[in-house]
Each structure stands twice: as C-alpha cells, then as structure tokens.
Scaffold this motif. Structure first.
Motif, PDB file in Angstrom:
ATOM      1  N   UNK A 116      -7.564   4.564  -4.298  1.00 39.47           N
ATOM      2  CA  UNK A 116      -6.561   3.983  -3.404  1.00 39.47           C
ATOM      3  C   UNK A 116      -5.229   3.754  -4.141  1.00 39.47           C
ATOM      4  N   UNK A 133     -12.414 -12.772  12.892  1.00 44.42           N
ATOM      5  CA  UNK A 133     -11.338 -12.002  13.510  1.00 44.42           C
ATOM      6  C   UNK A 133     -11.483 -11.887  15.018  1.00 44.42           C
ATOM      7  N   UNK A 152      -7.589 -12.209  12.456  1.00 43.28           N
ATOM      8  CA  UNK A 152      -8.365 -12.634  11.301  1.00 43.28           C
ATOM      9  C   UNK A 152      -7.482 -12.890  10.094  1.00 43.28           C
ATOM     10  N   UNK A 210       0.833  -1.196   0.000  1.00 39.84           N
ATOM     11  CA  UNK A 210       0.000   0.000   0.000  1.00 39.84           C
ATOM     12  C   UNK A 210       0.867   1.246   0.000  1.00 39.84           C
ATOM     13  N   UNK A 249      -2.495  -5.033  14.996  1.00 42.52           N
ATOM     14  CA  UNK A 249      -3.271  -4.393  13.935  1.00 42.52           C
ATOM     15  C   UNK A 249      -4.002  -5.422  13.076  1.00 42.52           C
ATOM     16  N   UNK A 250      -5.146  -5.031  12.559  1.00 42.22           N
ATOM     17  CA  UNK A 250      -5.838  -5.888  11.574  1.00 42.22           C
ATOM     18  C   UNK A 250      -5.757  -5.213  10.203  1.00 42.22           C
ATOM     19  N   UNK A 251      -6.494  -4.121  10.017  1.00 40.75           N
ATOM     20  CA  UNK A 251      -6.538  -3.341   8.772  1.00 40.75           C
ATOM     21  C   UNK A 251      -6.394  -4.226   7.533  1.00 40.75           C
ATOM     22  N   UNK A 252      -7.523  -4.730   7.048  1.00 39.65           N
ATOM     23  CA  UNK A 252      -7.490  -5.695   5.951  1.00 39.65           C
ATOM     24  C   UNK A 252      -8.484  -5.289   4.875  1.00 39.65           C
ATOM     25  N   UNK A 253      -8.039  -5.325   3.634  1.00 39.35           N
ATOM     26  CA  UNK A 253      -8.909  -4.940   2.522  1.00 39.35           C
ATOM     27  C   UNK A 253      -9.788  -6.115   2.111  1.00 39.35           C
ATOM     28  N   UNK A 254     -11.068  -5.848   1.868  1.00 38.61           N
ATOM     29  CA  UNK A 254     -11.961  -6.878   1.341  1.00 38.61           C
ATOM     30  C   UNK A 254     -12.167  -6.637  -0.149  1.00 38.61           C
ATOM     31  N   UNK A 268     -22.518  -9.255   0.315  1.00 37.20           N
ATOM     32  CA  UNK A 268     -21.973  -8.998   1.644  1.00 37.20           C
ATOM     33  C   UNK A 268     -23.058  -8.883   2.701  1.00 37.20           C
ATOM     34  N   UNK A 281     -10.355   0.926  -8.810  1.00 38.85           N
ATOM     35  CA  UNK A 281     -10.069   1.375  -7.448  1.00 38.85           C
ATOM     36  C   UNK A 281      -8.925   2.381  -7.441  1.00 38.85           C
ATOM     37  N   UNK A 300     -12.844 -11.798   8.170  1.00 31.34           N
ATOM     38  CA  UNK A 300     -13.571 -10.723   8.843  1.00 31.34           C
ATOM     39  C   UNK A 300     -14.485 -11.299   9.928  1.00 31.34           C
ATOM     40  N   UNK A 301     -15.239 -12.348   9.551  1.00 32.46           N
ATOM     41  CA  UNK A 301     -16.197 -12.941  10.492  1.00 32.46           C
ATOM     42  C   UNK A 301     -15.496 -13.533  11.710  1.00 32.46           C
TER      43      UNK A 301
END
Lengths: 616, 81
Positions: free
Chosen positions: A104, A316, A326, A64, A427-432, A214, A101, A313-314
């Motif tokens: 970003x 985590x 997660x 990123x 940290x998690x910070x994860x892109x879906x 989703x 996208x 995500x579910x």
C-alpha cells in the motif's frame, strides 16, 4: 543557499509513524497513537543536527494519495506542491513507509517521487518487519526507486539515528527524484508489484495474532459485548479507583489552607481571599486530577492498541443510520476527554456533511471538565448503594449521565440527517491497523502531558476566574447593620439574584446562578465558584473543604438532578465554540450549536426539576 | 461478481472498479488503495448489523468498506482446489 532555513517534510500514508519520527528528530511530544488520522494539522519543529546546524521539520497529516479526499489530506498535498499559503515547497521530503505494508505505502512513495523534489524513503517499523520475517533488499529497493532508502524504528530510542545522520550529511545533495511516466492507478500499482516482487520477501500477509484477536473483537455478538463491557469498566474505574487518592488530595489541600491562613488575622481580606478564594476554589477542582488521569489512561491505552478503529467498524452501521459515520467514533471518543481535540480530529472525516454533524454533536459527549461537577453532585446526593451486587449506584448514575449525552447526540445527528437536502452517498473506507501492545513510556508521557494541561488550567484560567469571583463576591461590602451574609450585597450576589429569575423554574438557586457565569469559560470553574460562593456566605471556615456535605443539606434532590441535566447539554465552554468557529469557518454554525445546546439544557433541566419536585 | 456479495473467507481477485456516477471519488479512492485488476482480496469480517460494513483484506492491509462501496468492485472468485 543558506541551510539554516532549510525545511524537511515528513509525508506518508496514515499511521506509518511520521509523528513518532518527528518526535525523535525534534525532541517533540506530539500525540502518537495507533489509528489513521492522529495528525490532522501541519506541525513544525526544530531539528538540531549533530553538526550543529538547525533545520525546520514539518510533520504532515497522513495521506493515501495526492487526490485528497479529506481536509487533512489536502494540507499534505498543498504543502508538498508548495501551494500552502505563505510557504514554498519543502527542500527535502522524507517519505515514511511502513515496512510491513509496502504494497500500500510504496504507491504513495511513487506519487511523491513524481513531484520531482529531493526525496528520501524512511522504511519505518523495521523491527516489526523483522519479527514477521519480512526480508527487504534495501539496496535494490533504493536502486529501483532512484531515491535513498533508510531503515528506521521510530518508536525506539535511537531508532532514527541513520535518518538523522543522512539528513545532516546529505540534505543539500539529495538528488531530485525522477519518475517514469505512469499516471493511471493501474500503472502505479503495476510498478509497485514489480518492485515488491524484486525486493521484498514476505512469509505471510497478515499477523496471526491480529487474525485471532479480530475473530473475537469483530465478532457480531462477542465484539459488541466486549465493547460494551470495556466502556462500562472505564466508567466504574473512573469512579471507584480514584476515590482514595481524591480523599488524600482533599485532606492535603484543606490542611495546607488551614496552615497558610493560620498565619493571617482572622478578619483580614487576605485571610478571606486565600481561604475562601484560592484554597476553597482551586482545591475543589484540583481534587479531580486522579479521575481525569484514569479516564485518560484508558483512552490512551485504547488509542495505542489499535482497538479504536475496530470499535468504529462495529458501530458504523448504527452511526450511519442516525446520520453519522463509523469514522466519527474516534473524534467523539476523544470528546469524552475534551471536545476541542475531538472537533479537530473530525478533519479525518472525508464527507463534509458527516464532519459537520460530528462537530455539532461533539459537545454532547461528556468531557472531562464536566466530571468535577458530576462527581460533586453524585457524591452529595446519590447514596453509594450496591446495585445487583457488582455495581455501585453512583457509578450507574454517572454511566446514565454519559449515556444521556450519547443518546442525545444520536438524536441530534438524526434530526440533522432529516433536515439535510443533499442525500448523495457518504463514504467510509477506513483502514484497520495491526494491533500493538501499548508502550508504558508513551502512556506515562501522555498522562504527564495531560496532568500538566490540567494543572495549567487550574493555575491559569481557573485561578484568574476564582480570584475575580472572590473580588466580585466580596465587594461592595454589606451596609451597616446588615443581617444577611455579606455576599448578598456584593456584585456577584446581585448578579446571582437577577439570574435567579431566569433559572428558578429549573430549580437553580442564586448561588448556582453565580457559579454558571464563570463556568462559561471552563466548566470546572463552576465547582470552584460554588466553593468560593459558599465559603463566602458561610461563617465557618471549615466549610470550604466540604462543599459536598454542605450542598447536600441546602439543595433539594430535584435541584441537584436538574443541575446534572443542565450539564449534560449546556454549551458552557467558550473554547469549544471558538474551535467550532475555526473548524467550520462559520459564525452561523457557532450560533446554531450554542443555541440548540442552551435550548436542550433548559428544557432537560425544566423537565427534570418539575418531575423530580412532583415526585418527592 | 461484486465484492459485496463474496462470502466471508472466499479468495477472490479484483477485476475492476466501476464508477457509480461520473467523477466518483469513492471509486477513485478505492483504486488508489490498491483495488486494481489482479489484486487478490478476501472478506475477513462483516459488521454486526445487517452485515455492513465489510472488512476487506487486500495485500497486508485491512479496509472497512460499506456494502455500497464494496459493490463498486467487480471480482472473480478463485477456485479453491
């Protein structure tokens, strides 16, 4: 400057299609999937341009930002800055961006541009962008960025043609990208916004189908339900769909073995070698190809669809409570195929503590090499009874074994969390990603690759060990007038009897003990080894193909259950230990991991055997 | 208001990202991912256990953020006319 040695690097945000482009350019077959962090290593390939000259293409992990927060991002940063050990900065940077996208992805393009190297922007996923009605003024974008911009569709054949032509024609003349100053994140984003406003028209921010999917997939109740049903279906499928094909392979191997050995004199060493060693040993493993392919089929479909990060995500919160993240979901799920890619995939986990915990528990996920052992024992000892009308008892037992691995992984992670001194935030910070319909050709290719790996293992390491084992169990031959089977007097027989002292409390007979030793190199070998050992101790040649019925007569149920429990834990895989050493750069971690796994295996088997013996 | 407190579906605009401690890598990463002043954000989903993590839509990207991560982002709710 000689162009022969020129190097082109593919960089960009995670999951923008760098590896798909790499495969197009080099004709390679690197793994492609729909989640961030598929590529965690620097990969190199050769690209033969239409003009005939040859270039090196580097595929780099997605990032990123150059402010790297994980080991895979650090690789990308180091290569781009020319700090990677033993190599200078690339001659051309192909910055890949997802056209759907850009808000970003353009930011990282601006960062790359600041390197002051020749840069070209590949606007990838142009097909998806057009479908969504996104209109991009490519010329204006190129003018504003000051770098050439090329449209690509990396997943389509010929989708990289324009890029190939560009590299071939303009590689040496691509201008060095120039950037104005603007160091703060706010300033970079302001620039992105300005460029987007002038060049991109986007009718809708998201895809309607993603929103709809989703709503169900991430629903607090239905989402978890869908995940559970999905996982259970996979295990049922692995067990029930494969059966007819497995029966076919078994019949084929037996017939082929009988036909080949039929030409040889009955009591010759070669007859015994081919019949007892090669056909009994390899046949026992080969039979499991269909199951492994079915398992991989599901994993590949899930990977391609973009569902996996949703599952992460579910889960985590739950994983976080036990000391994981997660993000560990994808490496751990890959470990069901094989712990080695699973452990490597942990490079996309930013937090070093989370990463170490994931590496430590990855071997507890039931890898596909354990399937042959489980299947053999389940088929031999567990009746195929229906349970609640819809499930099969054998499938349920398999599910329980998988679950035992998962449960103990959570337990071990929890213990590690308690023992850890550093309690600062993780940290998690994860892109879906957007959902994607899996491509049949990619799935087929993935399965083909997997089948090749499996067959190579069978033909390489498993064959070698089987031959070695046959040798050890054939020599020295029995003395004159011996009454027991010849194998009792052989090297292998003696080793087995020695080991039996250690393993008798957990119910293993000496044949199992022999099989455990070569099983250290590759778990499936244990099955091949049992096939060989029993074929050698038997007088009847047909025994070879029917290992299952044979052991179901000779072993007690307690022994079988104990061996199953052993296989849930035992670190019977040298390659896994080697990869732990490489990824953590520490022998201490290898020792801890091997030690705790052996300890758990012995205790679990001991408990299983003693309880099962007492009950029966 | 903190992003972690924003109700699901309510449109909000980022004001700033605060550092929880000096050299906060998480705050740095959030800014790199586009959590900067003026960006519209929205909570799309919440995790099944304790509403954690949050799924945050920013631009056309969706990020899963833990509540503690989202709490670093200060936002203003937009008036829905």
């Amino acid at each position: 400057m000689s162009t022969a040695a020129m190097r082109v690097a593919l960089v960009g945000n995670p999951n923008c299609g760098k590896t798909a482009l790499f495969n197009q350019l080099t004709g390679g077959r690197q793994k492609v999937a729909n989640y961030a962090g598929v590529t965690v290593e620097r990969k190199e390939g050769r690209f033969l341009a239409p003009s005939g000259r040859s270039l090196h293409i580097l595929d780099l992990p997605g990032a990123y930002s150059f402010e790297a927060t994980s080991p895979d991002e650090a690789i990308t940063r180091d290569v781009c800055f020319g700090r990677y050990p033993g190599e200078s900065a690339p001659d051309l940077i192909v910055c890949v961006a997802d056209a759907t996208n850009l808000r970003l992805h353009l930011r990282f393009v601006l960062e790359v541009r600041r390197l002051g190297r020749p840069v070209v922007l590949a606007l990838n996923m142009m097909d998806a962008a057009r479908r969504r009605g996104i209109v991009i003024d490519v010329e204006e974008l190129s003018r504003r960025l000051g770098v050439p911009v090329i449209e690509t569709v990396a997943v389509q054949r010929g989708g990289a043609r324009a890029l190939i032509e560009f590299i071939d024609r303009d590689l040496a003349t691509t201008p060095v990208a120039q950037a104005e100053d603007g160091v703060t994140p706010e300033a970079l984003h302001a620039q992105v916004r300005e460029i987007l406003a002038a060049t991109v028209a986007m009718p809708r921010q998201t895809v309607a189908i993603d929103d709809a999917l989703d709503r169900w997939a991430l629903h607090p109740v239905f989402g978890l339900g869908i995940l559970a049903v999905l996982m259970f279906l996979i295990f049922q499928a692995v067990f029930s769909w494969a059966q007819p094909i497995m029966d076919g392979i078994e019949t084929g191997v037996t017939a082929l073995g009988a036909w080949v050995t039929g030409f040889l004199p009955e009591d010759s060493a070669l007859h015994s070698f081919l019949g007892d060693g090669v056909f009994a040993g390899l046949g026992a493993v080969l039979v499991f190809l269909p199951q492994i392919l079915i398992l991989f089929f599901f994993i590949l479909v899930l990977e391609e669809s973009g569902y996996l990060p949703r599952a992460a995500f579910l889960l985590d919160r739950m994983m976080f409570r036990v000391g994981l993240t997660g993000r560990a979901f994808i490496p751990l799920l890959s470990s069901f195929a094989c712990a080695i890619p699973g452990i490597m995939a942990t490079r996309s986990i930013q937090d070093p503590r989370d990463r170490l915990t994931t590496i430590m528990v990855a071997p507890l996920m039931t890898c596909s090499a354990r399937l042959p052992v489980y299947t053999l024992l389940i088929a031999a000892f567990i009746p195929a009874r229906p349970v609640w009308g819809i499930f099969n008892l054998q499938g349920v037992v398999l599910f329980v074994l998988y679950f035992a691995g998962i449960f103990s992984a959570l337990l071990v992670a929890f213990v590690m969390k308690r023992l850890r001194k550093d309690k600062s935030e993780h940290a998690l910070i994860m892109e879906l990603p957007s959902y994607r319909l899996p491509n049949a050709r990619d799935i087929a290719l993935g399965l083909w690759e997997r089948a090749k790996i499996f067959l190579k293992r069978v033909g390489g390491i498993i064959l070698t060990l089987t031959v070695l084992l046959w040798f050890l169990s054939s020599f020295p031959g029995p003395p004159e007038g011996a009454t027991s089977p010849a194998i009792d007097y052989s090297f292998a027989g003696r080793i087995g009897h020695l080991l039996e002292y250690v393993f008798a409390p957990i119910g293993f007979n000496w044949q199992i003990c022999i099989a455990l030793v070569p099983g250290l190199a590759a778990r499936e070998v244990a099955v091949a080894a049992l096939g060989t050992v029993y074929a050698m101790s038997g007088t009847d040649d047909t025994v070879a193909a029917q290992l299952g019925p044979l052991i179901s007569h000779q072993w007690s149920l307690a022994t079988a259950l104990s061996l199953l429990a052993w296989y849930v834990f035992a670190p019977q895989c040298m390659s896994t230990l080697a990869v732990i050493r490489r990824e953590t750069n520490s022998w201490r971690n290898v020792a801890i991991s091997a030690g705790y796994l052996f300890g758990l295996a012995y205790l679990a088997s001991l408990a299983t055997y003693q309880i099962a013996s007492a009950l029966s | 208001m903190r992003l972690s407190e924003v109700p699901k579906g309510a449109p909000a605009v980022v004001r700033q990202v605060d550092e929880a401690h000096p050299a906060d890598l998480i705050a740095q990463r959030l800014r790199d991912l586009g959590f900067v002043e003026g960006e519209p954000v929205r909570i799309v989903a919440r995790g099944p256990l304790g509403g954690d993590p949050l799924l945050v839509q920013i631009g056309s990207t969706r990020f899963a953020l833990r509540r503690t991560e989202a709490a670093r982002v200060t936002v203003t709710l937009e008036d829905v006319a």
